[in-house]
Design an enzyme around this catalytic site. Structure first.
Site, PDB file in Angstrom:
ATOM      1  N   TYR A 141       0.820  -1.213   0.000  1.00  0.00           N
ATOM      2  CA  TYR A 141       0.000   0.000   0.000  1.00  0.00           C
ATOM      3  C   TYR A 141       0.857   1.269   0.000  1.00  0.00           C
ATOM      4  CZ  TYR A 141      -4.630  -2.070   0.860  1.00  0.00           C
ATOM      5  OH  TYR A 141      -5.813  -2.734   0.751  1.00  0.00           O
ATOM      6  N   LYS A 187       3.026 -15.192   1.370  1.00  0.00           N
ATOM      7  CA  LYS A 187       3.170 -15.839   0.058  1.00  0.00           C
ATOM      8  C   LYS A 187       4.653 -16.155  -0.134  1.00  0.00           C
ATOM      9  CE  LYS A 187       1.486 -17.213  -3.910  1.00  0.00           C
ATOM     10  NZ  LYS A 187       0.549 -18.341  -4.050  1.00  0.00           N
ATOM     11  N   ASP A 219      -3.191 -18.032  -0.444  1.00  0.00           N
ATOM     12  CA  ASP A 219      -4.243 -18.678  -1.251  1.00  0.00           C
ATOM     13  C   ASP A 219      -4.890 -19.804  -0.458  1.00  0.00           C
ATOM     14  OD1 ASP A 219      -1.759 -19.937  -1.435  1.00  0.00           O
ATOM     15  OD2 ASP A 219      -1.905 -20.412  -3.566  1.00  0.00           O
ATOM     16  N   ASP A 243      -6.504  -7.180   4.114  1.00  0.00           N
ATOM     17  CA  ASP A 243      -7.668  -6.517   3.516  1.00  0.00           C
ATOM     18  C   ASP A 243      -8.575  -7.563   2.882  1.00  0.00           C
ATOM     19  OD1 ASP A 243      -9.282  -4.411   2.455  1.00  0.00           O
ATOM     20  OD2 ASP A 243      -8.281  -4.686   0.518  1.00  0.00           O
ATOM     21  N   ASP A 247     -12.471  -9.334   4.341  1.00  0.00           N
ATOM     22  CA  ASP A 247     -13.756  -9.328   3.625  1.00  0.00           C
ATOM     23  C   ASP A 247     -14.331 -10.747   3.521  1.00  0.00           C
ATOM     24  OD1 ASP A 247     -13.631  -6.528   3.170  1.00  0.00           O
ATOM     25  OD2 ASP A 247     -14.530  -6.766   1.185  1.00  0.00           O
TER      26      ASP A 247
HETATM   27  C1  IPM Z   1     -10.409  -1.213   4.070  1.00  0.00           C
HETATM   28  C2  IPM Z   1     -10.494  -0.584   2.705  1.00  0.00           C
HETATM   29  C3  IPM Z   1      -9.278   0.315   2.483  1.00  0.00           C
HETATM   30  C4  IPM Z   1      -8.052  -0.584   2.458  1.00  0.00           C
HETATM   31  C5  IPM Z   1      -9.311   1.174   1.213  1.00  0.00           C
HETATM   32  C6  IPM Z   1     -10.580   1.968   1.080  1.00  0.00           C
HETATM   33  C7  IPM Z   1      -8.137   2.105   1.180  1.00  0.00           C
HETATM   34  O1  IPM Z   1     -10.647  -1.542   1.726  1.00  0.00           O
HETATM   35  O2  IPM Z   1     -10.256  -0.489   5.067  1.00  0.00           O
HETATM   36  O3  IPM Z   1     -10.519  -2.431   4.167  1.00  0.00           O
HETATM   37  O4  IPM Z   1      -7.775  -1.236   1.446  1.00  0.00           O
HETATM   38  O5  IPM Z   1      -7.367  -0.630   3.476  1.00  0.00           O
HETATM   39 MN    MN Z   2     -11.116  -3.538   2.536  1.00  0.00          MN
END
Ligand code: IPM
Ligand code: MN
Ligand code: NAD
Length: 364
Positions: A141, A187, A219, A243, A247
């Protein structure tokens, strides 16, 4: 002395869930007689529209002085094709870096009443309880160089020894308060930076011989999280892997709208739901406020050192879900669908009930 809390509602559903979080924050702070001064600033697209910058210097300065910061969400399709300096998301990255909040704690729990809301089979997800410890101010990042031309695009994934050491130490310390298992995700079969990560994590582990350490490739970790999420206790991983994996945690728990997070560092901490601005449902009053409200619970526990207040909020959330209320994202058998506002109102009512039970002798 009043504690300054900065609110950055942001874009899309950000303001909708921030309103819910603000109500809970004020209600609970009053019960614990914690004097607060709340200040609000635009961030992301909202700031770009007003000030032509994703975050103003004034907002950043206020965050630096704050006892805690709450962020709703940033991101708006209107700014999707802009260069980095004019993207809403840049505000969040700038803020994380400026506050040096290098550790993003993302707990993933499956509420028993919602185990049927998960896309996965009930018996697979029931009882899942893990914590993603995501490195937040380094890795791909932030690495240089980066850029793109008409013919080439590039980013750089780099970690310094001290960056890996501090996040690994935190993960081991947190594991000690839990089930004493750390799964480091990388990885290392392909990336040099991951081979370095793995080596440093192993070295840090020497100081925590009571904690089990295992390593998984990212993975495989993604697959394992769907197939057998129970196995995880603390997941220690780099910025981008964390990240993505968190999710997936949203799908395991039933909705991204349930997952809170705390981004911590040396001083002020930043509380942010894991989800984004959800343009597909913004403005309709149906966003799930639970992730935002649970982030306020984390604020009480970590920033104000009032874990009982944090627990009260978590219990009010769970009681409301157990009573069968939920926003459309967690609709399913036994769930009555309600708006953001009604869900928040019911959580506040249950907070009050639990508080009264507690002050008349029951244990929170
Ligand atoms: C998160 C989001 C952020 C990230 C983006 C919006 C910069 O996806 O907080 O999970 O990737 O960290
Ligand atoms: Mn995110
Ligand atoms: P998203 O998290 O906004 O939404 C993904 C899906 O989950 C959507 O279908 C959305 O409706 C649903 N969802 C998310 N939160 C919900 C909630 N509280 N209640 C009900 N449903 C919810 O991810 P995206 O669509 O990929 O990104 C949208 C924008 O948000 C992008 O600009 C992205 O960069 C940004 N984003 C910001 C943050 C942040 O501010 N921390 C995090 C992730 C994405």
């Amino acid at each position: 002395m009043e504690a300054l809390v900065v609110f950055l509602p942001g874009d899309g559903i950000g303001p909708e869930v921030s309103a819910a979080a603000g109500q809970v924050l004020q209600t609970v702070a009053a019960k614990w007689e914690l004097p607060l001064r709340i200040r609000e600033y635009p961030i992301g697209g909202a700031s770009l529209a007003q000030f032509q910058t994703p975050i103003t210097r004034e907002a950043l300065e206020a965050c630096r002085r704050a006892a805690a910061v709450f962020l709703g969400a940033v991101g708006d399709p209107r700014w999707d094709d802009k260069p980095r300096e004019q993207k809403p998301e840049t505000a969040l990255l700038t803020l994380r870096k400026a506050l040096n909040v290098y550790a993003n704690l993302r707990p993933v729990k499956v509420f028993p009443v919602l185990s049927r809301a998960s896309a996965l089979r009930e018996e697979v997800v029931r009882g899942t309880d893990f914590l993603v410890v995501r490195e937040l101010t380094g890795g791909i990042y932030f690495g240089e160089p980066r850029g793109h031309t008409e013919r080439r695009g590039w980013d750089t994934m780099v970690y310094l020894r001290e960056e890996v050491e501090r996040i690994a130490r935190l993960a081991f310390r947190l594991a000690r308060q839990r089930r004493k298992k750390v799964t480091s995700v990388d990885k290392a079969n392909v990336l040099e930076v991951s081979r370095f990560w793995r080596k440093v994590v192993k070295q840090v582990r020497r100081g925590f011989p009571d904690v089990t350490l295992e390593h998984l490739y990212v993975d495989n970790a993604a697959m394992q999280m769907v197939q057998n999420p129970h196995q995880f206790d603390v997941i220690l991983t780099a910025n981008m892997f964390g990240d993505i994996l968190s999710d997936i945690g949203g799908a395991v728990s039933g909705s991204l709208g349930l997952l809170p997070s705390a981004s911590i560092g040396e001083s002020v901490a930043l509380y942010e739901p894991v989800h984004g601005s959800a343009p597909d449902i913004a403005g309709r009053g149906i966003a799930n406020p639970v992730a935002a409200i649970a982030s306020v619970a984390m604020m009480f526990t970590h920033s104000f050192r009032l874990p009982q207040a944090g627990r009260l909020i978590e219990q009010a959330i769970e009681k409301t879900l157990n009573e069968g209320y939920g926003t459309p994202d967690i609709a399913g058998p036994g769930i009555r669908t309600v708006s953001t506002r009604e869900m928040t109102g019911r959580i506040l009512e249950n907070l009050q009930k639990l508080w009264e039970e507690n002050t008349t002798g029951a244990v929170v």
